[in-house]
Design an enzyme around this catalytic site. Structure first.
Site, mmCIF file in Angstrom:
data_model
loop_
_atom_site.group_PDB
_atom_site.id
_atom_site.type_symbol
_atom_site.label_atom_id
_atom_site.label_comp_id
_atom_site.label_asym_id
_atom_site.label_seq_id
_atom_site.Cartn_x
_atom_site.Cartn_y
_atom_site.Cartn_z
ATOM 1 N N ASP A 68 0.836 -1.206 0.000
ATOM 2 C CA ASP A 68 0.000 0.000 0.000
ATOM 3 C C ASP A 68 0.868 1.253 0.000
ATOM 4 O OD1 ASP A 68 0.892 -0.501 2.584
ATOM 5 O OD2 ASP A 68 -1.087 -0.933 3.389
ATOM 6 N N ASP A 137 -8.106 -3.193 14.376
ATOM 7 C CA ASP A 137 -9.504 -3.289 13.934
ATOM 8 C C ASP A 137 -9.700 -4.410 12.902
ATOM 9 O OD1 ASP A 137 -8.251 -2.253 11.703
ATOM 10 O OD2 ASP A 137 -9.508 -0.460 11.546
ATOM 11 N N GLU A 144 -9.853 -1.428 5.317
ATOM 12 C CA GLU A 144 -10.508 -1.194 6.601
ATOM 13 C C GLU A 144 -11.794 -2.030 6.686
ATOM 14 O OE1 GLU A 144 -8.924 0.271 8.803
ATOM 15 O OE2 GLU A 144 -8.143 2.250 8.253
#
Ligand code: PGA
Length: 261
Positions: A68, A137, A144
């Site tokens: 990324d 998370d 995400e």
């Protein structure tokens, strides 16, 4: 999924380095998938240490793909992932900048950056081994929660939590970009071998959800359950909430020597 509970971050680094070296020894033109963040750093240091001690393979022929990249940082910014990977790994292994690829965050090219990166990976023959960390998370690369399990490289918006987590690399929270380009979950699933590493208690819930929870976009790393060759390397704290921990230990202790990771 092969879950390997190890004793420490150093053992994870040594084991992950063994896997990467074995891939490069088998194929000097191997395609390596690299991750940023704190978790991979001991593995990178170990690879460089062995290389510089003359006991590692030559990396002259390898090609690398970063997972990324931030969008919106000035070119060459020291916290860009292109600069980070060069500093933390590829310079030390003697891999030239021309053999290290990352998603292209230049503003004019953003609409096509994802498709261009997918084409580059494909032209290189796909990724042989991909290193992966996990966010608290459950994010994988910068996918995400809520990311499509079939997603390919594209632009994403970071959550407030991820920006806060990454603020330690910048002088203030305001400097942390809001957008990134990231390989998608479908892109990651196309790599031939995934080496997933996690340390510390702050990752224990996310690891349990990824490894033993339902496959769900709410925990993007749970998509790893769909991949046929995933090696999960955990320290005791990151492994501490796994229900089948005793079984994983038994399996690893009884692993046939011929099998490898
Ligand atoms: P970390 O980040 O290795 O710095 O904890 C991992 C991630 O956010 O994927």
């Amino acid at each position: 999924m092969e879950v390997v509970p190890l004793g420490s971050a150093d053992e994870i680094a040594a084991t992950a380095a063994d896997v990467f070296e074995a891939v490069v020894r088998r194929n000097s033109a191997a395609v390596l998938g690299l991750a940023t963040g704190s978790t991979p750093l001991p593995t990178y240091r170990e690879l460089i240490r062995r290389h510089q001690a003359g006991v590692g393979p030559s990396y002259r022929g390898v090609t690398c793909f970063n997972l990324d990249e931030y969008v919106g940082l000035p070119t060459g910014h020291e916290q860009s992932y292109r600069a980070t990977i060069a500093r933390e790994l590829t310079d030390g292994l003697g891999i030239g900048a021309d053999r290290v690829n990352g998603p292209d965050p230049s503003p004019d090219g953003l609409p096509t950056a994802g498709a261009r990166y997918e084409a580059l990976i494909q032209a290189a023959g796909g990724i042989d081994v991909q290193l992966l960390g996990i966010g608290a998370d459950g994010h994988l690369a910068f996918n995400e929660p809520g990311s499509s399990l079939a997603s390919r490289t594209r632009i994403k918006t970071l959550t407030a939590q991820t920006r806060k987590d990454n603020a330690r690399f910048f002088s203030s929270l305001d400097e942390v970009p809001t957008h990134v380009l990231t390989q998608g979950l479908g892109t990651i699933l196309a790599a031939r071998h995934l080496v997933f590493i996690a340390v510390e208690e702050s990752k224990a819930d996310a690891v349990a959800a990824a490894v033993e929870g339902p496959v769900s976009a709410s925990c993007p790393a749970s998509v790893l359950q769909l991949h046929p060759h995933v090696t999960v390397l955990l320290d005791p704290a990151a492994a501490s909430r796994l229900e089948r921990l005793d079984y994983y230990r038994e399996v690893y202790a009884a692993k046939p020597a011929w099998q490898g990771l």
